[in-house]
Design a protein around this motif. Structure first.
Motif, PDB file in Angstrom:
ATOM      1  N   ILE A  81       0.872  -1.270  -0.032  1.00 26.98           N
ATOM      2  CA  ILE A  81      -0.053   0.109   0.045  1.00 26.98           C
ATOM      3  C   ILE A  81       0.733   1.339  -0.092  1.00 26.98           C
ATOM      4  CG2 ILE A  81      -1.693   1.392   1.284  1.00 26.98           C
ATOM      5  CD1 ILE A  81      -2.776  -1.189   2.212  1.00 26.98           C
ATOM      6  N   ALA A  82       1.912   1.176   0.911  1.00 30.30           N
ATOM      7  CA  ALA A  82       2.785   2.271   1.020  1.00 30.30           C
ATOM      8  C   ALA A  82       3.461   2.561  -0.571  1.00 30.30           C
ATOM      9  CB  ALA A  82       3.900   2.076   1.932  1.00 30.30           C
ATOM     10  N   LEU A  83       3.886   1.562  -1.020  1.00 28.90           N
ATOM     11  CA  LEU A  83       4.565   1.622  -2.464  1.00 28.90           C
ATOM     12  C   LEU A  83       3.647   2.344  -3.485  1.00 28.90           C
ATOM     13  CD1 LEU A  83       7.021  -1.697  -2.202  1.00 28.90           C
ATOM     14  CD2 LEU A  83       7.621   0.780  -1.995  1.00 28.90           C
ATOM     15  N   ALA A  84       2.309   1.700  -3.505  1.00 29.70           N
ATOM     16  CA  ALA A  84       1.327   2.323  -4.434  1.00 29.70           C
ATOM     17  C   ALA A  84       0.981   3.664  -4.137  1.00 29.70           C
ATOM     18  CB  ALA A  84       0.101   1.362  -4.178  1.00 29.70           C
ATOM     19  N   LEU A  85       1.020   4.072  -2.894  1.00 29.43           N
ATOM     20  CA  LEU A  85       0.763   5.346  -2.501  1.00 29.43           C
ATOM     21  C   LEU A  85       2.087   6.333  -3.079  1.00 29.43           C
ATOM     22  CD1 LEU A  85      -0.531   5.522   1.148  1.00 29.43           C
ATOM     23  CD2 LEU A  85      -1.726   6.337  -0.894  1.00 29.43           C
ATOM     24  N   SER A  86       3.048   6.083  -3.019  1.00 28.80           N
ATOM     25  CA  SER A  86       4.391   6.693  -3.304  1.00 28.80           C
ATOM     26  C   SER A  86       4.409   6.873  -4.824  1.00 28.80           C
ATOM     27  CB  SER A  86       5.658   6.023  -2.926  1.00 28.80           C
ATOM     28  OG  SER A  86       6.777   6.546  -3.460  1.00 28.80           O
ATOM     29  N   ALA A  87       3.996   5.763  -5.578  1.00 28.58           N
ATOM     30  CA  ALA A  87       4.099   5.692  -6.835  1.00 28.58           C
ATOM     31  C   ALA A  87       2.962   6.433  -7.622  1.00 28.58           C
ATOM     32  CB  ALA A  87       4.074   4.116  -7.522  1.00 28.58           C
ATOM     33  N   PHE A  88       1.609   6.221  -6.913  1.00 27.33           N
ATOM     34  CA  PHE A  88       0.399   6.533  -7.765  1.00 27.33           C
ATOM     35  C   PHE A  88      -0.389   7.980  -7.073  1.00 27.33           C
ATOM     36  CE2 PHE A  88       0.856   2.282  -8.924  1.00 27.33           C
ATOM     37  CZ  PHE A  88       1.113   2.192 -10.228  1.00 27.33           C
ATOM     38  N   ALA A  89      -0.049   7.931  -5.829  1.00 26.77           N
ATOM     39  CA  ALA A  89      -0.695   9.100  -5.140  1.00 26.77           C
ATOM     40  C   ALA A  89      -0.007   9.604  -4.092  1.00 26.77           C
ATOM     41  CB  ALA A  89      -2.198   8.374  -4.661  1.00 26.77           C
ATOM     42  N   PRO A  90       1.140  10.119  -4.366  1.00 25.60           N
ATOM     43  CA  PRO A  90       2.058  11.018  -3.297  1.00 25.60           C
ATOM     44  C   PRO A  90       1.218  11.852  -2.706  1.00 25.60           C
ATOM     45  CG  PRO A  90       2.842  11.405  -5.415  1.00 25.60           C
ATOM     46  CD  PRO A  90       1.737  10.537  -5.621  1.00 25.60           C
ATOM     47  N   TRP A  91       0.344  12.598  -3.372  1.00 27.24           N
ATOM     48  CA  TRP A  91      -0.420  13.561  -2.571  1.00 27.24           C
ATOM     49  C   TRP A  91      -1.213  13.249  -1.497  1.00 27.24           C
ATOM     50  CZ3 TRP A  91      -5.596  12.938  -2.702  1.00 27.24           C
ATOM     51  CH2 TRP A  91      -5.994  11.878  -3.849  1.00 27.24           C
ATOM     52  N   LEU A  92      -1.285  11.847  -1.248  1.00 27.17           N
ATOM     53  CA  LEU A  92      -2.128  11.403  -0.154  1.00 27.17           C
ATOM     54  C   LEU A  92      -1.293  11.103   1.189  1.00 27.17           C
ATOM     55  CD1 LEU A  92      -4.761   8.549  -1.546  1.00 27.17           C
ATOM     56  CD2 LEU A  92      -5.227  10.508  -0.081  1.00 27.17           C
ATOM     57  N   ILE A  93      -0.005  10.997   0.819  1.00 27.31           N
ATOM     58  CA  ILE A  93       0.858  10.680   2.165  1.00 27.31           C
ATOM     59  C   ILE A  93       0.567  11.851   3.241  1.00 27.31           C
ATOM     60  CG2 ILE A  93       3.147  10.418   2.844  1.00 27.31           C
ATOM     61  CD1 ILE A  93       3.657   9.293   0.045  1.00 27.31           C
ATOM     62  N   SER A  94       0.695  13.067   2.757  1.00 23.53           N
ATOM     63  CA  SER A  94       0.407  13.836   4.004  1.00 23.53           C
ATOM     64  C   SER A  94      -0.948  13.932   4.816  1.00 23.53           C
ATOM     65  CB  SER A  94       0.897  15.180   3.532  1.00 23.53           C
ATOM     66  OG  SER A  94       0.798  16.278   4.426  1.00 23.53           O
ATOM     67  N   PRO A  95      -1.807  13.815   4.084  1.00 21.01           N
ATOM     68  CA  PRO A  95      -3.221  13.815   4.776  1.00 21.01           C
ATOM     69  C   PRO A  95      -3.267  12.576   5.502  1.00 21.01           C
ATOM     70  CG  PRO A  95      -3.738  14.297   2.349  1.00 21.01           C
ATOM     71  CD  PRO A  95      -2.220  14.012   2.577  1.00 21.01           C
ATOM     72  N   LEU A 259       0.060  21.030   8.943  1.00 23.44           N
ATOM     73  CA  LEU A 259      -0.591  22.346   8.880  1.00 23.44           C
ATOM     74  C   LEU A 259       0.006  23.473   7.935  1.00 23.44           C
ATOM     75  CD1 LEU A 259      -2.131  22.836  12.288  1.00 23.44           C
ATOM     76  CD2 LEU A 259      -3.263  22.245  10.140  1.00 23.44           C
ATOM     77  N   SER A 260       1.571  23.197   8.390  1.00 20.61           N
ATOM     78  CA  SER A 260       2.462  24.178   7.465  1.00 20.61           C
ATOM     79  C   SER A 260       2.521  23.979   6.336  1.00 20.61           C
ATOM     80  CB  SER A 260       3.882  24.335   8.235  1.00 20.61           C
ATOM     81  OG  SER A 260       4.759  24.846   7.536  1.00 20.61           O
ATOM     82  N   GLU A 261       2.397  22.579   5.748  1.00 25.70           N
ATOM     83  CA  GLU A 261       2.357  22.287   4.424  1.00 25.70           C
ATOM     84  C   GLU A 261       1.172  22.305   3.633  1.00 25.70           C
ATOM     85  OE1 GLU A 261       3.493  18.077   4.032  1.00 25.70           O
ATOM     86  OE2 GLU A 261       5.300  18.375   4.986  1.00 25.70           O
TER      87      GLU A 261
END
Length: 341
Positions: A81-95, A259-261
């Motif tokens: 799941i982590a690798l899929a997030l990094s590859a296809f939805a990195p914008w989801l990591i911060s939320p 919050l800063s990001e």
């Protein structure tokens, strides 16, 4: 002969690259794992309760079962799941990181609140001697693995966020970058599991070691054994307090940075200003003072946010989950049950 020498030279070059990659993975894994300290300490503090009430001969087998479940959680479920997030939805990591940070704040604040105002009927109470021991053991292990999944998800998300930051300036791309991320997260998963459950095994068996030393030896060893038996309850209480504080601090730190990001820089900038001012006042200990002040204010924000989440969770989130998620999960289970039949 020259061809053989050239081949050996190529092999040596490949070995150097591989060794460098392993070194990079180890270094990055250490940095990424360190960021997850709060969840790691809490995991080690929480797990010993799952062997309370069982025969001493079952303690290590239970811990091993939980550790295997933890490895499965991290490597089989969360790593892909982590690798899929990094590859296809990195914008989801911060939320997701902020969601995990909010969970850490909530868990830590709830422990503080229950320490001040203990609940009438603690839900974690284990009543030994009731029911089949094997069934009770499986129930406890299943509960521990579910709890571990939440903490493991937070650990892997924190590690993924740190890996992403560390590799921002990397020259790697494509498959090499993917392999490096996978290697780092794999090492983090194994190392943290080994540290947590190795520590738990030492903690739960320390009493037995102390008793054995006190009863079978004389002199300094016997005195050390008696001291160890007396020390362990104090140590466990201290570990719980440290784990709670670490959860609140790490959770607050994640929220402030998140919050800063997202554009609200005021909390981060204010804390940074306070830390720099304190460091200037004590230049001999500038680094330590800046860290302590930052951690303190991150913890205050984490505690406040966690206390806000307690009633929000009790009166809104949990009832909403019971109305929506629980029937959905039950429906899926019954559907699969009929399909299997």
């Amino acid at each position: 002969m020259s061809g053989l020498i050239a081949l050996l030279d190529d092999v040596a070059g490949i070995a150097k690259v591989a060794a460098s990659s392993v070194d990079d993975i180890t270094s990055m894994a250490a940095k990424a794992g360190a960021k997850a300290a709060g969840a790691v300490i809490d995991d080690a503090a929480v797990t010993p309760k799952y062997v309370t009430g069982f025969d001493a001969s079952r303690e290590l087998p239970i811990i091993w079962k939980i550790a295997r479940g933890s490895i499965f959680n991290k490597i089989v479920i969360l790593l892909p799941i982590a690798l899929a997030l990094s590859a296809f939805a990195p914008w989801l990591i911060s939320p997701l990181l902020m969601l995990g940070g909010s969970y850490l704040c909530f868990e830590g604040a709830e422990k503080v609140y229950h320490a001040i105002a203990p609940p009438d009927d603690p839900h974690d109470k284990y009543e030994g001697g009731k029911g089949d021991p094997a069934t009770l053991e499986e129930t406890k292990v299943a509960g521990a693995i579910k709890t571990d999944f939440i903490l493991s998800a937070e650990i892997m998300t924190i590690a993924l966020n740190e890996v992403t930051a560390l590799m921002a300036d990397s020259t790697l791309s494509g498959g090499a970058k993917f392999a490096m991320e996978a290697g780092v997260l794999f090492v983090v998963a194994l190392a943290i599991t080994a540290v947590v459950y190795g520590s738990v095994a030492l903690i739960v068996k320390a009493d037995d070691v102390g008793v054995a030393m006190a009863s079978r030896r004389t002199g300094p060893l016997a005195a050390f054994g008696r001291g160890l038996v007396k020390f362990m309850p104090v140590f466990l209480k201290a570990l719980t307090i440290i784990g709670t504080a670490a959860m609140i601090w790490v959770g607050g730190n994640i929220i402030v940075h998140g919050l800063s990001e997202m554009g609200w820089h005021a909390p981060y900038e204010w804390i940074k200003h306070q830390a720099e001012g304190a460091a200037t006042a004590l230049p001999q200990l500038a680094g330590l003072v800046a860290w302590a002040v930052t951690a303190f204010f991150d913890g205050v924000i984490g505690l406040i946010w966690g206390l806000i989440l307690i009633p929000l969770s009790e009166y809104i989130l949990v009832p909403l989950a019971n109305v929506t998620l629980v029937p959905l999960i039950s429906g899926v289970k019954s559907l699969f049950g009929r399909s299997a039949g």
